[in-house]
Design a protein around this motif. Structure first.
Motif, PDB file in Angstrom:
ATOM      1  N   LYS A  59       5.592 -16.278  73.818  1.00  0.00           N
ATOM      2  CA  LYS A  59       5.327 -17.526  73.095  1.00  0.00           C
ATOM      3  C   LYS A  59       4.618 -17.250  71.775  1.00  0.00           C
ATOM      4  O   LYS A  59       4.991 -17.780  70.723  1.00  0.00           O
ATOM      5  CB  LYS A  59       4.499 -18.468  73.968  1.00  0.00           C
ATOM      6  N   ILE A  60       3.575 -16.413  71.817  1.00  0.00           N
ATOM      7  CA  ILE A  60       2.850 -16.073  70.588  1.00  0.00           C
ATOM      8  C   ILE A  60       3.746 -15.278  69.652  1.00  0.00           C
ATOM      9  O   ILE A  60       3.714 -15.462  68.431  1.00  0.00           O
ATOM     10  CB  ILE A  60       1.553 -15.306  70.914  1.00  0.00           C
ATOM     11  N   LYS A  61       4.583 -14.405  70.211  1.00  0.00           N
ATOM     12  CA  LYS A  61       5.495 -13.596  69.396  1.00  0.00           C
ATOM     13  C   LYS A  61       6.468 -14.492  68.624  1.00  0.00           C
ATOM     14  O   LYS A  61       6.647 -14.330  67.412  1.00  0.00           O
ATOM     15  CB  LYS A  61       6.262 -12.618  70.293  1.00  0.00           C
ATOM     16  N   ASN A  62       7.093 -15.448  69.328  1.00  0.00           N
ATOM     17  CA  ASN A  62       8.062 -16.324  68.661  1.00  0.00           C
ATOM     18  C   ASN A  62       7.399 -17.246  67.644  1.00  0.00           C
ATOM     19  O   ASN A  62       7.926 -17.464  66.548  1.00  0.00           O
ATOM     20  CB  ASN A  62       8.811 -17.155  69.706  1.00  0.00           C
TER      21      ASN A  62
ATOM     22  N   SER B 267       6.296 -18.545  62.032  1.00  0.00           N
ATOM     23  CA  SER B 267       5.244 -18.803  61.033  1.00  0.00           C
ATOM     24  C   SER B 267       5.360 -17.839  59.868  1.00  0.00           C
ATOM     25  O   SER B 267       5.191 -18.227  58.705  1.00  0.00           O
ATOM     26  CB  SER B 267       3.865 -18.667  61.686  1.00  0.00           C
ATOM     27  N   ALA B 268       5.643 -16.581  60.159  1.00  0.00           N
ATOM     28  CA  ALA B 268       5.774 -15.572  59.101  1.00  0.00           C
ATOM     29  C   ALA B 268       6.949 -15.897  58.190  1.00  0.00           C
ATOM     30  O   ALA B 268       6.851 -15.756  56.963  1.00  0.00           O
ATOM     31  CB  ALA B 268       5.940 -14.186  59.715  1.00  0.00           C
TER      32      ALA B 268
ATOM     33  N   ALA C  98      -0.599 -23.796  67.025  1.00  0.00           N
ATOM     34  CA  ALA C  98      -0.083 -23.504  68.361  1.00  0.00           C
ATOM     35  C   ALA C  98      -0.429 -22.069  68.759  1.00  0.00           C
ATOM     36  O   ALA C  98      -0.789 -21.803  69.914  1.00  0.00           O
ATOM     37  CB  ALA C  98       1.425 -23.720  68.399  1.00  0.00           C
ATOM     38  N   ILE C  99      -0.331 -21.138  67.810  1.00  0.00           N
ATOM     39  CA  ILE C  99      -0.720 -19.750  68.075  1.00  0.00           C
ATOM     40  C   ILE C  99      -2.183 -19.688  68.490  1.00  0.00           C
ATOM     41  O   ILE C  99      -2.553 -18.998  69.446  1.00  0.00           O
ATOM     42  CB  ILE C  99      -0.483 -18.867  66.827  1.00  0.00           C
ATOM     43  N   VAL C 100      -3.028 -20.415  67.756  1.00  0.00           N
ATOM     44  CA  VAL C 100      -4.460 -20.452  68.075  1.00  0.00           C
ATOM     45  C   VAL C 100      -4.667 -20.955  69.508  1.00  0.00           C
ATOM     46  O   VAL C 100      -5.470 -20.385  70.263  1.00  0.00           O
ATOM     47  CB  VAL C 100      -5.214 -21.352  67.078  1.00  0.00           C
ATOM     48  N   SER C 101      -3.940 -21.985  69.890  1.00  0.00           N
ATOM     49  CA  SER C 101      -4.078 -22.530  71.245  1.00  0.00           C
ATOM     50  C   SER C 101      -3.675 -21.510  72.301  1.00  0.00           C
ATOM     51  O   SER C 101      -4.363 -21.331  73.319  1.00  0.00           O
ATOM     52  CB  SER C 101      -3.215 -23.794  71.399  1.00  0.00           C
ATOM     53  N   TYR C 102      -2.565 -20.816  72.059  1.00  0.00           N
ATOM     54  CA  TYR C 102      -2.107 -19.820  73.030  1.00  0.00           C
ATOM     55  C   TYR C 102      -3.044 -18.611  73.080  1.00  0.00           C
ATOM     56  O   TYR C 102      -3.263 -18.038  74.148  1.00  0.00           O
ATOM     57  CB  TYR C 102      -0.682 -19.380  72.704  1.00  0.00           C
ATOM     58  N   ILE C 103      -3.598 -18.239  71.926  1.00  0.00           N
ATOM     59  CA  ILE C 103      -4.563 -17.136  71.922  1.00  0.00           C
ATOM     60  C   ILE C 103      -5.804 -17.533  72.719  1.00  0.00           C
ATOM     61  O   ILE C 103      -6.331 -16.736  73.505  1.00  0.00           O
ATOM     62  CB  ILE C 103      -4.939 -16.739  70.478  1.00  0.00           C
TER      63      ILE C 103
ATOM     64  N   ASN D 128       5.660  -5.092  67.754  1.00  0.00           N
ATOM     65  CA  ASN D 128       5.166  -3.948  68.517  1.00  0.00           C
ATOM     66  C   ASN D 128       3.887  -4.202  69.305  1.00  0.00           C
ATOM     67  O   ASN D 128       3.633  -3.507  70.296  1.00  0.00           O
ATOM     68  CB  ASN D 128       4.936  -2.756  67.573  1.00  0.00           C
ATOM     69  N   PHE D 129       3.097  -5.175  68.870  1.00  0.00           N
ATOM     70  CA  PHE D 129       1.766  -5.290  69.476  1.00  0.00           C
ATOM     71  C   PHE D 129       1.416  -6.676  70.026  1.00  0.00           C
ATOM     72  O   PHE D 129       0.325  -6.862  70.556  1.00  0.00           O
ATOM     73  CB  PHE D 129       0.695  -4.868  68.469  1.00  0.00           C
ATOM     74  N   ILE D 130       2.301  -7.654  69.878  1.00  0.00           N
ATOM     75  CA  ILE D 130       2.064  -8.974  70.474  1.00  0.00           C
ATOM     76  C   ILE D 130       2.873  -9.056  71.762  1.00  0.00           C
ATOM     77  O   ILE D 130       4.109  -8.995  71.736  1.00  0.00           O
ATOM     78  CB  ILE D 130       2.444 -10.111  69.503  1.00  0.00           C
ATOM     79  N   ASP D 131       2.178  -9.185  72.870  1.00  0.00           N
ATOM     80  CA  ASP D 131       2.822  -9.114  74.177  1.00  0.00           C
ATOM     81  C   ASP D 131       3.379 -10.458  74.650  1.00  0.00           C
ATOM     82  O   ASP D 131       4.442 -10.502  75.278  1.00  0.00           O
ATOM     83  CB  ASP D 131       1.825  -8.584  75.220  1.00  0.00           C
ATOM     84  N   SER D 132       2.688 -11.544  74.373  1.00  0.00           N
ATOM     85  CA  SER D 132       3.114 -12.865  74.843  1.00  0.00           C
ATOM     86  C   SER D 132       4.375 -13.322  74.111  1.00  0.00           C
ATOM     87  O   SER D 132       4.380 -13.398  72.878  1.00  0.00           O
ATOM     88  CB  SER D 132       2.002 -13.892  74.615  1.00  0.00           C
TER      89      SER D 132
END
Length: 234
Positions: free
Chosen positions: A176-179, A184-185, A212-217, A170-174
């Motif tokens: 790449k970060i969403k996937n 990861s979860a 990778a999430i950290v990099s995209y953030i 619901n709240f992660i727009d990207s």
């Protein structure tokens, strides 16, 4: 580097023996390569072998950070000789644990993520491989939710109450970060449950996905700064 250490017997301090020991290469506190100063040494004679068996303990001082640490050595052999046979290093305590580094922007978004991930990383280095995965899973949740709050500051309470899966959806727009967050979860959940659902993935994959999430953030945050600059210039 080999050093001759004069060691006192614990039971009879007046009895002294010399041992050759390999000095620690790095301080377990600060990680600096060093030549530590020997503060004291004691040994105990074990009675479990036909040969002579000594446990030697050396208390060292790091000249860089001025903190002390201890090394345990062992000598097993024939009757102890005056020419100082070399003792074998068993372990040095405390154990040195490196710390991962994160950009200041990530710490601003989620200071708790950095703390939890760092603690999990240290637990893994100390051999706690059965529990560090749960720590990485917790770090992931703090990272994702704090980033979601950064994106949607008016939805703080809603984000806090939702599950990680709901927050990602619901709240992660990207995309790449969403996937990456979903994957990861799933792996992180396997680290907390009796049965694994994704046998081909492990903690190394979990850490790689989180990094990778950290990099995209980081990229998203820098993009936001660039967009603000462009809007000011329009």
């Amino acid at each position: 580097m080999i050093k001759v250490i004069r060691s006192k017997q614990i039971e009879y301090p007046s009895v002294n023996l010399n041992f050759k020991v390999d000095m620690p290469r790095n301080c377990p506190h600060c990680g600096v390569v060093l030549e530590p100063k020997a503060l004291s040494s004691h040994f105990v004679e074990m009675a479990d072998l036909d040969d002579h068996h000594y446990k030697i303990y050396v208390h060292w001082l790091c000249p860089s950070c001025a903190k002390a640490f201890c090394s345990e050595y062992e000598y097993i052999g024939p009757q102890y000789r005056t020419e100082c046979d070399e003792a074998t290093l068993i372990q040095t305590d405390p154990k040195f644990c490196s710390s991962p580094t994160f950009d200041a922007e990530i710490e601003k978004v989620s200071e708790d993520f950095v703390k939890i991930y760092t603690q999990s990383h240290k637990a893994e280095q100390l051999g706690f491989d059965k529990i560090c995965g749960m720590g990485y899973r917790k770090a992931l949740e703090f990272l994702v939710k704090d980033f979601a709050i950064n994106l949607h500051p008016k939805e703080v309470e809603k984000i806090k109450k939702q599950t990680l899966a709901q927050c990602i959806e619901n709240f992660i727009d990207s995309p790449k970060i969403k996937n990456l967050s979903k994957a990861s979860a799933w792996i992180g959940n396997d680290e907390t449950h009796y049965c694994r659902q994704h046998e081909d993935y492990n903690i190394e994959h979990l850490k790689a996905f989180i990094n990778a999430i950290v990099s995209y953030i980081n990229s998203e945050l820098e993009l936001k700064k660039a967009e603000q600059l462009v809007r000011k210039s329009d």
